[in-house]
Design an enzyme around this catalytic site. Structure first.
Site, short mmCIF file in Angstrom:
data_model
loop_
_atom_site.label_atom_id
_atom_site.label_comp_id
_atom_site.label_asym_id
_atom_site.label_seq_id
_atom_site.Cartn_x
_atom_site.Cartn_y
_atom_site.Cartn_z
N HIS A 145 -20.93 108.01 -48.58
CA HIS A 145 -19.86 107.46 -49.42
C HIS A 145 -18.68 108.42 -49.50
CE1 HIS A 145 -17.95 105.42 -52.83
NE2 HIS A 145 -18.72 104.40 -52.55
N ARG A 163 -15.02 107.96 -47.93
CA ARG A 163 -13.97 107.24 -48.65
C ARG A 163 -13.12 108.20 -49.47
NH1 ARG A 163 -14.39 101.85 -49.29
NH2 ARG A 163 -13.98 101.76 -51.53
N ARG A 174 -17.08 101.06 -47.32
CA ARG A 174 -18.31 101.42 -48.01
C ARG A 174 -19.47 101.51 -47.01
NH1 ARG A 174 -15.66 97.84 -51.48
NH2 ARG A 174 -15.07 98.78 -53.49
#
Length: 411
Positions: A340, A343, A243
């Site tokens: 983000h 991910r 994260r």
């Protein structure tokens, strides 16, 4: 009988504790030496003489005191004791004021604040104070109906805040269920509202999801002409796919170069407050490429606490907007790629191209699992699979950056 002028002129001799001036039917005005004047009605109930206070003069005029006496007399004629009735009314009022929505909601918040995260507890109270308390806060719980709550939530919806409206319905539901559990309510009026609110259109974080796009992104990162620390933050975001908050808060003390391992303390993870306090740390195996990136950073930031320190002052980590700003400078807007999004990029490309079991990927993403085996995915027995995956992922990214033809490996 008293007159209004007489009431105004009554006084109590200084040598007496009080003086009483009778009107009629048991009504009298009691005056004290300090000038205080109070109305009382004297009556008998069950053979005993009692008196009922009717208010202060001149706030309560002679005419109003007589009306109050007559009302009390009518009540007495039914067999009820006016003094006892007043005590019951006051007790009922106290219970009602303690059973208002705001009172119960604040009580619940105080009870749960210790186990909720600070961010959630703050948001819960802040949103309730702004959107629920002004409208249903003063009302007793048993007077609050589904249409009344829906009307309150519609105010928020009309502002375009659909997700907020759903959150507020959830908060109100928690309050009513708590009231039911503590015997102060019998029903949850938020239950029928589940399908009455406008749906929230979930928007996923923007991310590049194809090998071609990922290869171009990696090449753009390689020639990024901004801060070298930011460039390494971009690269480690891709290599570790943790994260954004965990990456920018990475500390040198958390890195074990001998074992190529990054240990993220539980308190930094996206978990419940209890899990942050007593949960296991999250382990991130570091590929040789990730270790090289960190070694390039060592001369630049090794004297700081954080691997990615803030430029605004010692003791702070990189801003949460730094990586996103770098992506914008590289030409990737909010609809294309975000911090983000690394991910999602890793999750998609690893599944489609590296033949890795989904459970291993989810463990590396630190996604919680439900059920009795939930946290088993975060134990060291998966480290062999994780390390192999992270090394293969780093090699795969190298090939994408070089523009090689990558053939997906299917199970």
């Amino acid at each position: 009988m008293l007159t209004e002028i007489g009431c105004k002129s009554t006084t109590c001799p200084p040598d007496k504790p009080r003086a009483r001036f009778a009107d009629a039917g048991g009504l009298y005005l009691e005056v004290t030496p300090n000038g205080s004047k109070r109305w009382f009605w004297k009556y008998r109930s069950v053979g005993k003489e009692k008196r009922l206070a009717l208010g202060n003069y001149p706030e309560v005029t002679l005419k109003q005191a007589r009306f109050a006496r007559d009302d009390a007399r009518k009540l007495l004629s039914t067999g009820a004791d006016p003094v006892q009735q007043r005590k019951v009314a006051k007790a009922t009022a106290r219970v009602s004021s303690a059973n208002t929505y705001e009172a119960i909601a604040r009580e619940l918040h105080g009870l749960k604040e210790r186990e909720w995260s600070a961010a959630y507890a703050g948001k819960w109270l802040r949103m309730s104070e702004a959107n629920l308390f002004p409208y249903i806060g003063p009302l007793p719980l048993d007077s609050i109906t589904p249409p009344l709550i829906l009307d309150t939530l519609r105010r928020v919806e009309k502002q375009g805040k659909r997700e907020t409206a759903h959150s507020l319905r959830q908060y109100a539901g928690q309050t009513f269920r708590y009231a039911i559990a503590t015997g102060r309510a019998t029903a949850d009026p938020t239950a029928p509202l589940k399908d009455a609110l406008q749906a929230v259109l979930v928007r996923h974080m923007a991310a590049v999801l194809t090998p071609k796009q990922a290869g171009q992104l990696l090449r753009d990162m390689e020639i990024y002409n901004g801060s070298p620390v930011t460039r390494e933050a971009l690269l480690l975001s891709a290599l570790t796919f943790q994260r954004p908050g965990e990456i920018r808060q990475m500390e040198w003390a958390e890195l074990d170069f001998d074992n190529a391992l990054w240990t993220i303390p539980a308190v930094k993870m996206k978990r419940t407050k209890q899990a942050k306090m007593s949960g296991r740390p999250h382990y991130v195996p570091l590929s040789p490429q990730a270790v090289e990136s960190l070694q390039r950073l060592k001369p630049l930031t090794g004297h700081h606490k954080y691997v990615f320190p803030s430029l605004l002052g010692e003791g702070r980590c990189m801003s949460e907007n730094t990586v996103n700003t770098a992506l914008r400078r590289m030409g990737y807007d909010n609809e294309t790629m975000t911090a983000h999004g690394f991910r999602a990029m890793a999750r998609t490309l690893i599944v489609e191209n590296l033949n890795v079991a989904p459970d291993v990927i989810e463990a590396q993403l630190a996604h919680g699992k439900s059920g009795p085996l939930g946290m088993a995915y975060d134990r060291a027995e998966f480290m062999t699979q994780r390390r192999k995956m992270m090394n293969e992922w780093a090699d795969y990214l190298d090939k994408l950056r070089q523009g090689a033809d990558v053939v997906p490996l299917r199970a």
